[in-house]
Design an enzyme around this catalytic site. Structure first.
Site, PDB file in Angstrom:
ATOM      1  N   ALA A  46       0.833  -1.206   0.000  1.00  0.00           N
ATOM      2  CA  ALA A  46       0.000   0.000   0.000  1.00  0.00           C
ATOM      3  C   ALA A  46       0.865   1.253   0.000  1.00  0.00           C
ATOM      4  CB  ALA A  46      -0.902  -0.001   1.222  1.00  0.00           C
ATOM      5  N   PHE A  92       2.003   2.964  -2.721  1.00  0.00           N
ATOM      6  CA  PHE A  92       2.644   3.242  -4.015  1.00  0.00           C
ATOM      7  C   PHE A  92       1.586   3.714  -5.015  1.00  0.00           C
ATOM      8  CE2 PHE A  92       4.231   2.282  -8.216  1.00  0.00           C
ATOM      9  CZ  PHE A  92       5.565   2.656  -8.145  1.00  0.00           C
ATOM     10  N   ASP A  93       0.481   2.985  -5.062  1.00  0.00           N
ATOM     11  CA  ASP A  93      -0.620   3.347  -5.966  1.00  0.00           C
ATOM     12  C   ASP A  93      -1.828   3.730  -5.108  1.00  0.00           C
ATOM     13  OD1 ASP A  93      -2.142   3.767  -8.214  1.00  0.00           O
ATOM     14  OD2 ASP A  93      -2.545   1.642  -8.596  1.00  0.00           O
ATOM     15  N   ASN A 134       8.705   8.739   5.266  1.00  0.00           N
ATOM     16  CA  ASN A 134       7.579   9.490   4.701  1.00  0.00           C
ATOM     17  C   ASN A 134       6.608   9.898   5.787  1.00  0.00           C
ATOM     18  OD1 ASN A 134       4.588   8.431   4.244  1.00  0.00           O
ATOM     19  ND2 ASN A 134       5.912   6.625   4.437  1.00  0.00           N
ATOM     20  N   GLY A 163       0.732  11.170   5.107  1.00  0.00           N
ATOM     21  CA  GLY A 163      -0.502  11.436   5.854  1.00  0.00           C
ATOM     22  C   GLY A 163      -1.769  11.161   5.056  1.00  0.00           C
ATOM     23  N   PHE A 164      -1.820  10.020   4.379  1.00  0.00           N
ATOM     24  CA  PHE A 164      -3.034   9.597   3.660  1.00  0.00           C
ATOM     25  C   PHE A 164      -3.522  10.639   2.655  1.00  0.00           C
ATOM     26  CE2 PHE A 164      -4.660   6.640   7.353  1.00  0.00           C
ATOM     27  CZ  PHE A 164      -3.624   5.765   7.091  1.00  0.00           C
ATOM     28  N   ASN A 224      -6.617  -0.881   0.680  1.00  0.00           N
ATOM     29  CA  ASN A 224      -6.211  -0.529   2.034  1.00  0.00           C
ATOM     30  C   ASN A 224      -7.043   0.678   2.484  1.00  0.00           C
ATOM     31  OD1 ASN A 224      -4.552   1.058   4.013  1.00  0.00           O
ATOM     32  ND2 ASN A 224      -3.169  -0.685   3.785  1.00  0.00           N
ATOM     33  N   SER A 282      -0.533   3.544  10.415  1.00  0.00           N
ATOM     34  CA  SER A 282       0.317   4.604   9.878  1.00  0.00           C
ATOM     35  C   SER A 282       0.728   5.536  11.008  1.00  0.00           C
ATOM     36  CB  SER A 282      -0.433   5.404   8.813  1.00  0.00           C
ATOM     37  OG  SER A 282       0.249   6.622   8.592  1.00  0.00           O
ATOM     38  N   ASN A 317       1.481   8.547  10.604  1.00  0.00           N
ATOM     39  CA  ASN A 317       1.334   9.926  10.123  1.00  0.00           C
ATOM     40  C   ASN A 317      -0.066  10.516  10.272  1.00  0.00           C
ATOM     41  OD1 ASN A 317       4.059   9.954   9.269  1.00  0.00           O
ATOM     42  ND2 ASN A 317       3.457   8.686   7.524  1.00  0.00           N
ATOM     43  N   THR A 318      -0.967   9.776  10.905  1.00  0.00           N
ATOM     44  CA  THR A 318      -2.279  10.327  11.226  1.00  0.00           C
ATOM     45  C   THR A 318      -2.395  10.303  12.743  1.00  0.00           C
ATOM     46  OG1 THR A 318      -3.274   9.582   9.157  1.00  0.00           O
ATOM     47  CG2 THR A 318      -4.780   9.960  10.987  1.00  0.00           C
ATOM     48  N   LYS A 326      -3.746  -4.327   9.250  1.00  0.00           N
ATOM     49  CA  LYS A 326      -2.315  -3.993   9.078  1.00  0.00           C
ATOM     50  C   LYS A 326      -1.793  -3.360  10.358  1.00  0.00           C
ATOM     51  CE  LYS A 326       0.997  -1.816   5.952  1.00  0.00           C
ATOM     52  NZ  LYS A 326       1.197  -1.273   4.611  1.00  0.00           N
ATOM     53  N   ASN A 341       3.594  -2.069   8.954  1.00  0.00           N
ATOM     54  CA  ASN A 341       3.692  -0.727   8.379  1.00  0.00           C
ATOM     55  C   ASN A 341       5.091  -0.142   8.651  1.00  0.00           C
ATOM     56  OD1 ASN A 341       2.817   1.835   7.337  1.00  0.00           O
ATOM     57  ND2 ASN A 341       0.733   1.267   7.926  1.00  0.00           N
ATOM     58  N   TYR A 343       7.679  -2.192  -1.245  1.00  0.00           N
ATOM     59  CA  TYR A 343       7.535  -0.826  -1.727  1.00  0.00           C
ATOM     60  C   TYR A 343       8.923  -0.203  -1.927  1.00  0.00           C
ATOM     61  CZ  TYR A 343       5.745   4.006  -2.046  1.00  0.00           C
ATOM     62  OH  TYR A 343       5.458   5.275  -2.472  1.00  0.00           O
TER      63      TYR A 343
HETATM   64  C1  FMN Z   1       6.073   6.652   0.561  1.00  0.00           C
HETATM   65  C2  FMN Z   1       5.330   5.581   1.295  1.00  0.00           C
HETATM   66  C3  FMN Z   1       3.945   5.695   1.446  1.00  0.00           C
HETATM   67  C4  FMN Z   1       3.241   4.708   2.119  1.00  0.00           C
HETATM   68  N1  FMN Z   1       1.886   4.826   2.244  1.00  0.00           N
HETATM   69  C5  FMN Z   1       1.186   3.832   2.860  1.00  0.00           C
HETATM   70  C6  FMN Z   1      -0.218   3.907   2.939  1.00  0.00           C
HETATM   71  O1  FMN Z   1      -0.870   4.810   2.431  1.00  0.00           O
HETATM   72  N2  FMN Z   1      -0.866   2.902   3.612  1.00  0.00           N
HETATM   73  C7  FMN Z   1      -0.198   1.835   4.166  1.00  0.00           C
HETATM   74  O2  FMN Z   1      -0.829   0.945   4.736  1.00  0.00           O
HETATM   75  N3  FMN Z   1       1.137   1.750   4.075  1.00  0.00           N
HETATM   76  C8  FMN Z   1       1.838   2.706   3.440  1.00  0.00           C
HETATM   77  N4  FMN Z   1       3.194   2.604   3.350  1.00  0.00           N
HETATM   78  C9  FMN Z   1       3.884   1.465   4.006  1.00  0.00           C
HETATM   79  C10 FMN Z   1       4.150   0.320   3.050  1.00  0.00           C
HETATM   80  O3  FMN Z   1       2.957  -0.243   2.572  1.00  0.00           O
HETATM   81  C11 FMN Z   1       4.970  -0.790   3.777  1.00  0.00           C
HETATM   82  O4  FMN Z   1       4.206  -1.295   4.850  1.00  0.00           O
HETATM   83  C12 FMN Z   1       6.297  -0.264   4.329  1.00  0.00           C
HETATM   84  O5  FMN Z   1       6.858   0.704   3.476  1.00  0.00           O
HETATM   85  C13 FMN Z   1       7.323  -1.383   4.530  1.00  0.00           C
HETATM   86  O6  FMN Z   1       7.650  -2.016   3.298  1.00  0.00           O
HETATM   87  P1  FMN Z   1       8.978  -1.634   2.444  1.00  0.00           P
HETATM   88  O7  FMN Z   1      10.125  -1.670   3.408  1.00  0.00           O
HETATM   89  O8  FMN Z   1       9.059  -2.673   1.373  1.00  0.00           O
HETATM   90  O9  FMN Z   1       8.751  -0.273   1.895  1.00  0.00           O
HETATM   91  C14 FMN Z   1       3.922   3.575   2.669  1.00  0.00           C
HETATM   92  C15 FMN Z   1       5.301   3.468   2.489  1.00  0.00           C
HETATM   93  C16 FMN Z   1       6.011   4.442   1.811  1.00  0.00           C
HETATM   94  C17 FMN Z   1       7.490   4.284   1.631  1.00  0.00           C
END
Ligand code: FMN
Length: 365
Positions: A62, A64-65, A111, A114-115, A139, A173, A175-176, A211, A240, A312
């Site tokens: 979650a 990335f997109d 990062n 913040g959604f 998500n 998260s 960030n909220t 999550k 997360n 991600y």
């Molecule tokens: C830029 C960025 C934005 C993210 N946004 C979300 C998000 O909106 N919702 C969520 O559940 N996780 C979010 N994540 C967390 C990722 O889904 C993942 O749980 C986390 O980055 C650990 O995986 P990685 O080490 O492969 O990046 C975000 C991660 C990054 C780097």
């Protein structure tokens, strides 16, 4: 085939991280990733879970997109499934920029987005236009200024019914403000019971996952495992980003506020995964995410108890060709250890009497 991403990476990394991400999404939307062949996955990686068919266990994590703009296209990079979002009921802009920082020396990102997202209506409209039949998760989050947290997640479950193959309740998260408090035992139990009741009416066959954050005490882990199992949740996504900063980070942005992802998160999130597998006695499918950068990392998560994994941060550093590489090498690692199917390897590292894992994919070639 030359790795086009390796060629353009220096240019992308000269832009601000968020502009580079936007540009990569646009290029993907425009189909500039066509060089990646649409191959099928090695059969050893296929599994059926929650009645869904996963050609391989490697998913897009979650964030990335967030707005479901490229979900179908990124499947061509080799992903066995894709998770979009986090989506909140109403659109929201997220935190002020800059809010995304690369720590290239550490293979990490901080990062605090913040959604930021287009909101449920826009995202569901995009999902309704999908042609690809691959597994897609959504998500779900809550708006920052909502009065009723649970009502936001309920709205997400109802709106995505029929469009999501699985949904994820994101309470992790950093960030909220206050979001992670929803992981506390009493609040989590009440929230999950309410959401499962809504799911059972709106879309009874759609698995509902939770999550979690990697920053949990032993007691919090136990509480979450107990409450999730008792409520009847279908799986956990572990984990997360972390609010902690492990010693030894080199990147200048390490002290920025936000969630840390990538290589420095690997050990912590994999230990939590193994713990959750132990606490749930392997009864709950787990998605392992955090710091996976190669096939050995993905394999370690699977042996620690993950049925599926997600990526991600490594994608940002290595580009889309990484996914096919992991897929190929993961199949070799499984065969080297004598597994006939990925399903046999899930949690193997937690079972006594199992031999240690094959170290490198090349050893099996
Ligand atoms: C830029 C960025 C934005 C993210 N946004 C979300 C998000 O909106 N919702 C969520 O559940 N996780 C979010 N994540 C967390 C990722 O889904 C993942 O749980 C986390 O980055 C650990 O995986 P990685 O080490 O492969 O990046 C975000 C991660 C990054 C780097």
């Amino acid at each position: 085939m030359p790795d086009a991403y390796a060629l353009i990476r220096p240019l992308l990394f000269r832009l601000s991280a968020e502009r580079a991400h936007r540009l990569a999404l646009r290029a993907t939307e425009a189909g500039l990733d066509r060089l990646l062949l649409d191959r099928s996955s090695p059969p050893i990686l296929a599994q059926s879970l929650w009645g869904l068919e996963f050609p391989n266990p490697i998913g897009l994590a979650a964030g990335f997109d967030k707005n479901a703009r490229v979900a179908d296209r990124v499947r061509r990079w080799g992903f066995g499934f894709v998770e979009v979002g986090t989506v909140t009921p109403r659109p929201q802009p997220g935190n002020p920029m800059p809010r995304l920082f690369l720590l290239a020396e550490d293979g990490a990102i901080v990062n605090r987005i913040g959604f930021a997202n287009d909101g449920l209506d826009a995202i569901v409209r995009r999902l309704a236009r999908r042609r690809d039949r691959g597994v897609l998760g959504v998500n779900l989050g809550k708006n920052r200024d909502t009065a009723d947290d649970a009502a936001d997640y309920e709205a997400g479950i109802r709106a995505t019914a029929g469009f999501a193959d699985y949904t994820v309740v994101n309470v992790s998260s950093p960030n909220t403000p206050g979001l992670r408090d929803l992981q506390r035992r009493a609040r989590l139990g009440a929230l999950l019971r309410r959401l499962i009741a809504v799911r059972d009416v709106a879309t009874p066959r759609t698995p509902l996952l939770l999550k979690v954050a990697p920053d949990l005490s032993q007691e919090e882990c136990r509480d979450i495992a107990e409450v999730a199992c008792a409520a009847g949740i279908d799986g956990l996504v572990v984990a997360n980003t972390t609010a902690a900063r492990p010693a030894g980070l080199k990147g200048r942005a390490a002290s920025e506020a936000g969630g840390l992802s990538g290589r420095p998160l690997f050990a912590k999130s994999t230990a939590l995964l193994a713990e959750m597998h132990r606490l749930t006695e392997g009864r709950l499918p787990l998605i392992g995410v955090g710091g996976i950068a190669d096939a050995a990392d993905a394999y370690a998560k699977i042996r620690a108890g993950a049925s599926l994994v997600q990526i991600y941060t490594a994608l940002v550093f290595s580009g889309p060709a990484l996914i096919r590489r992991i897929e190929r090498e993961l199949a070799l690692l499984l065969r080297a250890d004598g597994f006939a199917s990925i399903v046999e390897a899930v949690g193997a590292g937690n079972r006594s009497g199992e031999p240690p894992p094959a170290r490198r994919a090349t050893a099996a070639a």
